[in-house]
Design a protein around this motif. Structure first.
Motif, PDB file in Angstrom:
ATOM      1  N   THR A 196       0.830  -1.206   0.000  1.00 18.55           N
ATOM      2  CA  THR A 196       0.000   0.000   0.000  1.00 18.55           C
ATOM      3  C   THR A 196       0.862   1.252   0.000  1.00 18.55           C
ATOM      4  OG1 THR A 196      -1.641  -1.224   1.272  1.00 18.55           O
ATOM      5  CG2 THR A 196      -1.916   1.155   1.149  1.00 18.55           C
ATOM      6  N   ARG A 207      -8.973   6.569   0.043  1.00 13.82           N
ATOM      7  CA  ARG A 207      -9.581   5.272  -0.256  1.00 13.82           C
ATOM      8  C   ARG A 207      -8.555   4.169  -0.494  1.00 13.82           C
ATOM      9  NH1 ARG A 207     -14.581   7.310  -4.116  1.00 13.82           N
ATOM     10  NH2 ARG A 207     -16.008   7.804  -2.387  1.00 13.82           N
ATOM     11  N   ASN A 225      -6.140   3.378   1.421  1.00 14.61           N
ATOM     12  CA  ASN A 225      -5.706   2.709   2.655  1.00 14.61           C
ATOM     13  C   ASN A 225      -6.685   2.836   3.813  1.00 14.61           C
ATOM     14  OD1 ASN A 225      -5.430   5.391   3.386  1.00 14.61           O
ATOM     15  ND2 ASN A 225      -3.303   5.214   4.064  1.00 14.61           N
ATOM     16  N   VAL A 226      -7.895   3.341   3.549  1.00 13.70           N
ATOM     17  CA  VAL A 226      -8.835   3.549   4.656  1.00 13.70           C
ATOM     18  C   VAL A 226      -9.146   2.236   5.372  1.00 13.70           C
ATOM     19  CG1 VAL A 226     -10.925   3.318   3.229  1.00 13.70           C
ATOM     20  CG2 VAL A 226     -10.973   4.724   5.313  1.00 13.70           C
ATOM     21  N   HIS A 227      -9.037   1.134   4.654  1.00 12.07           N
ATOM     22  CA  HIS A 227      -9.269  -0.172   5.269  1.00 12.07           C
ATOM     23  C   HIS A 227      -8.125  -0.585   6.192  1.00 12.07           C
ATOM     24  CE1 HIS A 227      -6.785  -0.778   1.714  1.00 12.07           C
ATOM     25  NE2 HIS A 227      -6.394  -1.943   2.204  1.00 12.07           N
ATOM     26  N   GLU A 228      -7.033   0.169   6.184  1.00  8.90           N
ATOM     27  CA  GLU A 228      -5.880  -0.154   7.009  1.00  8.90           C
ATOM     28  C   GLU A 228      -5.702   0.786   8.200  1.00  8.90           C
ATOM     29  OE1 GLU A 228      -2.388  -0.306   4.572  1.00  8.90           O
ATOM     30  OE2 GLU A 228      -2.999  -2.163   3.555  1.00  8.90           O
ATOM     31  N   GLU A 283      -6.823   0.829  11.251  1.00 10.42           N
ATOM     32  CA  GLU A 283      -6.482   0.130  12.504  1.00 10.42           C
ATOM     33  C   GLU A 283      -5.129  -0.570  12.393  1.00 10.42           C
ATOM     34  OE1 GLU A 283      -9.443  -1.888  14.785  1.00 10.42           O
ATOM     35  OE2 GLU A 283     -11.066  -1.077  13.564  1.00 10.42           O
ATOM     36  N   LYS A 284      -4.806  -1.105  11.228  1.00  7.17           N
ATOM     37  CA  LYS A 284      -3.509  -1.752  11.044  1.00  7.17           C
ATOM     38  C   LYS A 284      -2.373  -0.732  11.150  1.00  7.17           C
ATOM     39  CE  LYS A 284      -5.054  -5.606   8.112  1.00  7.17           C
ATOM     40  NZ  LYS A 284      -4.928  -6.239   6.771  1.00  7.17           N
ATOM     41  N   GLU A 324     -17.952   8.475   4.557  1.00  6.88           N
ATOM     42  CA  GLU A 324     -16.722   7.743   4.830  1.00  6.88           C
ATOM     43  C   GLU A 324     -15.812   8.518   5.784  1.00  6.88           C
ATOM     44  OE1 GLU A 324     -16.080   5.172   0.702  1.00  6.88           O
ATOM     45  OE2 GLU A 324     -15.558   7.311   0.740  1.00  6.88           O
ATOM     46  N   GLU A 373     -17.229   7.922   9.276  1.00 12.29           N
ATOM     47  CA  GLU A 373     -16.886   6.581   9.760  1.00 12.29           C
ATOM     48  C   GLU A 373     -15.413   6.509  10.158  1.00 12.29           C
ATOM     49  OE1 GLU A 373     -17.892   3.949   6.612  1.00 12.29           O
ATOM     50  OE2 GLU A 373     -20.044   4.390   6.692  1.00 12.29           O
ATOM     51  N   THR A 374     -14.544   7.126   9.350  1.00 12.10           N
ATOM     52  CA  THR A 374     -13.116   7.102   9.641  1.00 12.10           C
ATOM     53  C   THR A 374     -12.794   7.863  10.919  1.00 12.10           C
ATOM     54  OG1 THR A 374     -12.594   6.942   7.285  1.00 12.10           O
ATOM     55  CG2 THR A 374     -10.823   7.657   8.743  1.00 12.10           C
ATOM     56  N   CYS A 415     -13.742   5.896  13.891  1.00  8.62           N
ATOM     57  CA  CYS A 415     -12.749   4.845  14.120  1.00  8.62           C
ATOM     58  C   CYS A 415     -11.502   5.410  14.789  1.00  8.62           C
ATOM     59  CB  CYS A 415     -12.383   4.176  12.802  1.00  8.62           C
ATOM     60  SG  CYS A 415     -11.092   2.904  12.931  1.00  8.62           S
TER      61      CYS A 415
END
Length: 355
Positions: free
Chosen positions: A126, A162, A164-167, A169-170, A207, A210-211, A214
């Motif tokens: 990424t 978009r 890396n938004v899924h990352e 928490e990682k 989004e 939501e971010t 989080c």
């Protein structure tokens, strides 16, 4: 014109050079590869600028050395030693790829008080794709560890879009594992090269919400100072809670929580040519340090004056009950409409006072 100087800036971001060894797709500049050339502040001009900060600001702001890649300036540490001799507090913002053991030792010896390194993903795939340099993630990790091993307080910066938004928490877990004292999530502001990826990369208002929720949840763990940047509506979320800043007990010149958009109120940006902007993402010139002292620009710029008064805000930002703690991102408003006082285009909230 009314002189509404506000408080002195807390952070001065100085683009020491436009030169960079990476070619990031989101860069606020339209071109960074190569150098700034003859237009960059010379060593002598830089010294005069630093001298003015020591002279004009009794409570010295933190001077953040950024770029481009600041480590590409051959005279960088000459400036650093001069500034430290004037008791100016310094931080360094770097991509980390040039920080080998020798460079890490030089940075620590110089008196720089804090270093941030950018990670735009939790792993090489990424991050390297976003930064357009294979191996840049591993080099940044190496640089981070080299500095951390020498006792340097370290911060992770991560641009969120978009890609890396899924990352999110990682990235938090990665920063924690590296031993970072602080983690700043930068919500993409589509200017410069970033304007070219606005449609494909910028988060939608929902989004964003939501971010930010989080990020707030991660901040509550209290294991590290965590906050989003360029996301002023985060402060609406905080203001809605009885304990507004859980897990954010770290204070001081490098760790602080104040309000939403700080452009021209708590921060200011000085370009590699000396041009003064409210922040690095709002390309509205307020003056030039080659022609006048930063203090005079800070106190007398009409643009900065309007940024300090919520009464100037327009649209739903002007009607919002949270405007004093948020005020919306002025850079996104400008990018979207050409009006830096317009409403924040990426906020999902509907103010009670909106018509």
């Amino acid at each position: 014109m009314k002189n509404d100087m506000g408080n002195p800036p807390r952070l001065i971001f100085w683009e020491t050079t436009a030169a960079c060894n990476l070619e990031c797709v989101h860069c606020r500049r339209t071109s960074a590869i190569g150098g700034g050339g003859a237009r960059e502040l010379s060593t002598e001009e830089a010294a005069r600028f630093i001298e003015s900060l020591a002279r004009d600001f009794e409570d010295s702001p933190v001077l953040v050395l950024s770029g481009g890649e600041p480590l590409l300036r051959a005279d960088l540490f000459e400036w650093v030693r001069f500034a430290r001799g004037k008791n100016i507090r310094l931080a360094l913002a770097t991509n980390g790829t040039l920080v080998d053991n020798d460079m890490a030792s030089e940075i620590v010896r110089s008196g720089i008080g804090r270093v941030s390194i950018s990670f735009d993903g939790a792993g090489p795939e990424t991050h390297d794709r976003f930064r357009n340099m294979p191996g840049s993630f591993e080099k940044a990790v190496r640089g981070f560890k080299n500095l951390k091993n020498l006792g340097m307080p370290m911060q992770v910066n991560a641009t969120v879009s978009r890609h890396n938004v899924h990352e999110v928490e990682k990235i938090f877990e990665m920063a924690l594992g590296l031993g970072a004292e602080s983690l700043h999530y930068f919500l993409l502001v589509p200017v410069g090269c970033g304007a070219e990826i606005k449609v494909s990369h910028q988060l939608s208002p929902s989004e964003y919400e939501e971010t930010l929720t989080c990020v707030h949840r991660l901040s509550r763990r209290g294991t590290m100072h965590v906050r989003p940047i360029c996301a002023p509506h985060y402060f609406r979320i905080l203001a809605g809670e009885r304990n507004a800043f859980p897990g954010q007990s770290g204070r001081g010149p490098f760790l602080s929580m104040t309000k939403g958009c700080l452009a021209g109120t708590g921060i200011v940006f000085v370009s590699h040519t000396g041009e003064v902007f409210p922040c690095g993402y709002l390309p509205l010139s307020c003056g030039n340090v080659r022609e006048g002292a930063l203090k005079d620009i800070w106190e007398n710029s009409e643009i900065l004056r309007k940024l300090r008064g919520e009464e100037f805000l327009e649209g739903k930002c002007g009607a919002c009950e949270y405007r004093t703690v948020c005020s919306g991102c002025r850079a996104r408003a400008y990018q979207d409409s050409g009006n830096f006082l317009a409403e924040e285009p990426n906020c999902v909230y509907s103010p009670r006072g909106a018509g």
